[in-house]
Design a protein around this motif. Sequence first.
Motif, PDB file in Angstrom:
ATOM      1  N   UNK A  32     -32.838 -50.240  -9.054  1.00 35.95           N
ATOM      2  CA  UNK A  32     -31.423 -50.093  -8.709  1.00 35.95           C
ATOM      3  C   UNK A  32     -31.123 -50.780  -7.378  1.00 35.95           C
ATOM      4  N   UNK A  33     -29.973 -51.460  -7.379  1.00 32.40           N
ATOM      5  CA  UNK A  33     -29.436 -52.039  -6.145  1.00 32.40           C
ATOM      6  C   UNK A  33     -27.921 -51.947  -6.233  1.00 32.40           C
ATOM      7  N   UNK A  34     -27.333 -51.221  -5.300  1.00 38.69           N
ATOM      8  CA  UNK A  34     -25.899 -50.943  -5.313  1.00 38.69           C
ATOM      9  C   UNK A  34     -25.492 -50.405  -6.685  1.00 38.69           C
ATOM     10  N   UNK A  35     -24.592 -51.086  -7.394  1.00 39.65           N
ATOM     11  CA  UNK A  35     -24.137 -50.588  -8.700  1.00 39.65           C
ATOM     12  C   UNK A  35     -24.942 -51.168  -9.859  1.00 39.65           C
ATOM     13  N   UNK A  36     -25.956 -51.935  -9.548  1.00 38.89           N
ATOM     14  CA  UNK A  36     -26.726 -52.620 -10.590  1.00 38.89           C
ATOM     15  C   UNK A  36     -28.021 -51.875 -10.904  1.00 38.89           C
ATOM     16  N   UNK A  37     -28.413 -51.964 -12.171  1.00 37.25           N
ATOM     17  CA  UNK A  37     -29.715 -51.435 -12.574  1.00 37.25           C
ATOM     18  C   UNK A  37     -30.364 -52.431 -13.522  1.00 37.25           C
ATOM     19  N   UNK A  38     -31.626 -52.749 -13.226  1.00 35.88           N
ATOM     20  CA  UNK A  38     -32.425 -53.606 -14.089  1.00 35.88           C
ATOM     21  C   UNK A  38     -33.396 -52.701 -14.822  1.00 35.88           C
ATOM     22  N   UNK A  39     -33.414 -52.795 -16.155  1.00 39.04           N
ATOM     23  CA  UNK A  39     -34.294 -51.923 -16.941  1.00 39.04           C
ATOM     24  C   UNK A  39     -35.765 -52.179 -16.612  1.00 39.04           C
ATOM     25  N   UNK A  40     -36.167 -53.453 -16.650  1.00 38.82           N
ATOM     26  CA  UNK A  40     -37.576 -53.795 -16.410  1.00 38.82           C
ATOM     27  C   UNK A  40     -37.646 -55.082 -15.597  1.00 38.82           C
ATOM     28  N   UNK A  41     -38.502 -55.085 -14.590  1.00 37.91           N
ATOM     29  CA  UNK A  41     -38.852 -56.312 -13.879  1.00 37.91           C
ATOM     30  C   UNK A  41     -40.328 -56.540 -14.169  1.00 37.91           C
ATOM     31  N   UNK A  42     -40.619 -57.684 -14.779  1.00 39.09           N
ATOM     32  CA  UNK A  42     -41.997 -57.980 -15.188  1.00 39.09           C
ATOM     33  C   UNK A  42     -42.366 -59.385 -14.735  1.00 39.09           C
ATOM     34  N   UNK A  43     -43.657 -59.608 -14.604  1.00 33.27           N
ATOM     35  CA  UNK A  43     -44.139 -60.911 -14.146  1.00 33.27           C
ATOM     36  C   UNK A  43     -45.236 -61.397 -15.080  1.00 33.27           C
ATOM     37  N   UNK A  44     -45.172 -62.684 -15.384  1.00 34.37           N
ATOM     38  CA  UNK A  44     -46.240 -63.333 -16.150  1.00 34.37           C
ATOM     39  C   UNK A  44     -46.451 -64.691 -15.514  1.00 34.37           C
ATOM     40  N   UNK A  45     -47.632 -64.887 -14.964  1.00 30.40           N
ATOM     41  CA  UNK A  45     -47.876 -66.109 -14.214  1.00 30.40           C
ATOM     42  C   UNK A  45     -46.995 -66.119 -12.980  1.00 30.40           C
ATOM     43  N   UNK A  46     -46.307 -67.226 -12.765  1.00 27.37           N
ATOM     44  CA  UNK A  46     -45.405 -67.343 -11.615  1.00 27.37           C
ATOM     45  C   UNK A  46     -43.950 -67.168 -12.022  1.00 27.37           C
ATOM     46  N   UNK A  47     -43.716 -66.501 -13.134  1.00 26.52           N
ATOM     47  CA  UNK A  47     -42.355 -66.310 -13.628  1.00 26.52           C
ATOM     48  C   UNK A  47     -42.009 -64.830 -13.632  1.00 26.52           C
ATOM     49  N   UNK A  48     -40.837 -64.529 -13.089  1.00 30.03           N
ATOM     50  CA  UNK A  48     -40.339 -63.162 -13.039  1.00 30.03           C
ATOM     51  C   UNK A  48     -39.306 -62.994 -14.143  1.00 30.03           C
ATOM     52  N   UNK A  49     -39.493 -61.976 -14.970  1.00 31.55           N
ATOM     53  CA  UNK A  49     -38.560 -61.691 -16.057  1.00 31.55           C
ATOM     54  C   UNK A  49     -37.738 -60.468 -15.686  1.00 31.55           C
ATOM     55  N   UNK A  50     -36.433 -60.649 -15.636  1.00 27.19           N
ATOM     56  CA  UNK A  50     -35.482 -59.566 -15.429  1.00 27.19           C
ATOM     57  C   UNK A  50     -35.031 -59.181 -16.835  1.00 27.19           C
ATOM     58  N   UNK A  51     -35.396 -57.976 -17.275  1.00 24.16           N
ATOM     59  CA  UNK A  51     -35.252 -57.617 -18.683  1.00 24.16           C
ATOM     60  C   UNK A  51     -34.231 -56.504 -18.880  1.00 24.16           C
ATOM     61  N   UNK A  52     -33.264 -56.792 -19.738  1.00 23.73           N
ATOM     62  CA  UNK A  52     -32.287 -55.793 -20.180  1.00 23.73           C
ATOM     63  C   UNK A  52     -32.735 -55.320 -21.557  1.00 23.73           C
ATOM     64  N   UNK A  53     -32.845 -54.003 -21.737  1.00 24.14           N
ATOM     65  CA  UNK A  53     -33.298 -53.439 -23.009  1.00 24.14           C
ATOM     66  C   UNK A  53     -32.112 -52.823 -23.728  1.00 24.14           C
ATOM     67  N   UNK A  54     -31.973 -53.152 -25.000  1.00 28.50           N
ATOM     68  CA  UNK A  54     -30.926 -52.576 -25.843  1.00 28.50           C
ATOM     69  C   UNK A  54     -31.605 -51.912 -27.032  1.00 28.50           C
ATOM     70  N   UNK A  55     -31.399 -50.617 -27.173  1.00 28.66           N
ATOM     71  CA  UNK A  55     -32.002 -49.837 -28.260  1.00 28.66           C
ATOM     72  C   UNK A  55     -30.921 -49.415 -29.237  1.00 28.66           C
ATOM     73  N   UNK A  56     -31.207 -49.577 -30.519  1.00 30.93           N
ATOM     74  CA  UNK A  56     -30.240 -49.236 -31.556  1.00 30.93           C
ATOM     75  C   UNK A  56     -30.975 -48.658 -32.760  1.00 30.93           C
ATOM     76  N   UNK A  57     -30.201 -47.987 -33.613  1.00 36.19           N
ATOM     77  CA  UNK A  57     -30.765 -47.524 -34.882  1.00 36.19           C
ATOM     78  C   UNK A  57     -30.436 -48.552 -35.945  1.00 36.19           C
ATOM     79  N   UNK A  58     -30.995 -48.365 -37.120  1.00 39.39           N
ATOM     80  CA  UNK A  58     -30.766 -49.313 -38.200  1.00 39.39           C
ATOM     81  C   UNK A  58     -29.287 -49.423 -38.547  1.00 39.39           C
ATOM     82  N   UNK A  59     -28.500 -48.404 -38.210  1.00 38.90           N
ATOM     83  CA  UNK A  59     -27.081 -48.415 -38.521  1.00 38.90           C
ATOM     84  C   UNK A  59     -26.265 -49.382 -37.679  1.00 38.90           C
ATOM     85  N   UNK A  60     -26.880 -50.006 -36.692  1.00 36.55           N
ATOM     86  CA  UNK A  60     -26.159 -50.924 -35.819  1.00 36.55           C
ATOM     87  C   UNK A  60     -26.013 -52.278 -36.489  1.00 36.55           C
ATOM     88  N   UNK A  61     -24.797 -52.807 -36.480  1.00 35.43           N
ATOM     89  CA  UNK A  61     -24.559 -54.140 -37.027  1.00 35.43           C
ATOM     90  C   UNK A  61     -23.995 -55.025 -35.921  1.00 35.43           C
TER      91      UNK A  61
END
Length: 119
Positions: A32-61
Amino acid sequence: MGKHNEFGKLGEQKAVDFLIEKGYEILFKNYRHLKAEVDIIAKKGEELAIVEVKSRTIGFFGDVSDIITPKKIKLLIMAADHYVQENRLEVEVRFDIITVIKKGEKFKVEHLENAFYHF
């Protein structure tokens, strides 16, 4: 905690497990920073991934990536910039979306790298 919050947390954990399996190091969850929230911050090699996660059920279209509004993108960029500066990192940064779709008792995880760019 409401059922939708529990389902969201489960989706985030499925995303974390997926990233770890793909060789990412998880640096932070729910940053969290101010009004922002990042779900996941991950790193692979020299690359930083800022990840937003969206979860849904099968009923989502529809395309879940359409849910990320320009305002949300602006907040993610602000939080990512703060995280990088705060930790004095010299990395490439990209913004990803992970969708977690529940189908019965199973989960399908999809990873969209470079979901949007910032200039």
